[in-house]
Design an enzyme around this catalytic site. Structure first.
Site, PDB file in Angstrom:
ATOM      1  CG  ASP A  28      45.510 -35.339 -15.876  1.00 22.02           C
ATOM      2  OD1 ASP A  28      46.296 -34.734 -15.131  1.00 22.02           O
ATOM      3  OD2 ASP A  28      44.269 -35.277 -15.787  1.00 22.02           O
TER       4      ASP A  28
HETATM    5  N1  URA Z   1      42.688 -30.718 -16.003  1.00 27.79           N
HETATM    6  C1  URA Z   1      42.671 -32.057 -15.916  1.00 27.79           C
HETATM    7  O1  URA Z   1      41.839 -32.632 -15.239  1.00 27.79           O
HETATM    8  N2  URA Z   1      43.601 -32.736 -16.581  1.00 27.79           N
HETATM    9  C2  URA Z   1      44.538 -32.161 -17.370  1.00 27.79           C
HETATM   10  O2  URA Z   1      45.348 -32.845 -17.969  1.00 27.79           O
HETATM   11  C3  URA Z   1      44.528 -30.767 -17.450  1.00 27.79           C
HETATM   12  C4  URA Z   1      43.592 -30.055 -16.758  1.00 27.79           C
END
Ligand code: URA
Length: 246
Positions: free
Chosen positions: A111
């Site tokens: 993310d």
């Molecule tokens: N899980 C998440 O919630 N975000 C990420 O970036 C990777 C795994």
């Protein structure tokens, strides 16, 4: 693979790839620990094509410079989107690989708000397998969450939690640190659904405030500073290949 003529001597290729000195590589060959294209090599003068031959030492694939393959670890800073371009003009991964000639792709996504280890490569098959849940490569995340963390949280996460798109579980969970109303927890899991760690921790009452990925399979983020890249070591690429059956 041939005894004479074309190609480069295997011990020279191994030494150039960083396996060890020429002498040490000869010893590996003599001990039957080196394989080329699926066959154990017994003949010392064997010549190989360093760009194409699949060479393994003790079952782990060796990456040669001539293969043209590049494997990088990036410590993705917060706010950077896991893409090479962005229609909204946000910072992207392109910034960190702009000096590279190869066309690199990122292995999976983090993310924009998540920091930490993201692998970049031009090796399509490895990238595909690393992101495919059926190969089960584990990823480790460290999350800052509101505390205190109740003792049954790990058991619930391991047993499986119902999310909007079905059940999800973790391989392991532990509290790394507690400070007042906050805690640092570590989660290991091998699936890659969107926002999976945030959704899992939210579901057990601990919404994530900060999330960092620290490991992808055998590769550790270590002390790599945010925004920096490093080449993976021979051991890391060998073990990555091994973990996805290549
Ligand atoms: N899980 C998440 O919630 N975000 C990420 O970036 C990777 C795994």
């Amino acid at each position: 693979m041939s005894d004479a003529g074309d190609g480069v001597r295997l011990q020279k290729v191994l030494a150039a790839a960083g396996v060890g000195s020429r002498r040490a590589c000869e010893e590996l060959i003599a001990a039957g620990r080196v394989e080329v294209d699926g066959e154990t090599v017994h003949v010392m003068g064997t010549r190989v094509d360093p760009a194409r031959s699949v060479i393994k030492v003790d079952g782990l694939r060796v990456t040669t410079a001539e293969s043209g393959r590049v494997y990088l670890a990036l410590n993705k800073p917060r706010g950077v989107v896991s893409a090479m371009s962005d229609p909204h003009g946000r910072p992207t991964l392109a910034e960190y690989v702009q000096d590279r000639e190869e066309r690199l792709f990122h292995v999976g996504r983090l993310d924009a708000d998540t920091e930490g280890l993201l692998l970049l490569t031009n090796d399509g098959e490895l990238a595909h397998r690393l992101t495919h849940p059926s190969y089960g490569v584990s990823k480790t995340y460290v999350a800052e969450v509101p505390g205190p963390v109740r003792p049954d949280v790990g058991r619930r996460l391991r047993a499986g939690v119902e999310l909007d798109d079905g059940e999800a579980s973790v391989d392991s969970f532990r509290v790394r640190e507690r400070f007042g109303s906050r805690a640092m927890v570590e989660v290991v899991l091998h699936e890659g659904r969107k926002h999976i760690v945030r959704r899992l921790l939210e579901a057990v009452g601990h919404p994530v405030r900060r999330l960092v990925r620290t490991h992808v399979g055998p590769v550790a983020l270590g002390e790599l500073p945010p925004g920096q890249t490093r080449e993976l070591t021979l051991q890391e690429t060998g073990r990555l290949y091994h973990d996805v059956g290549l």
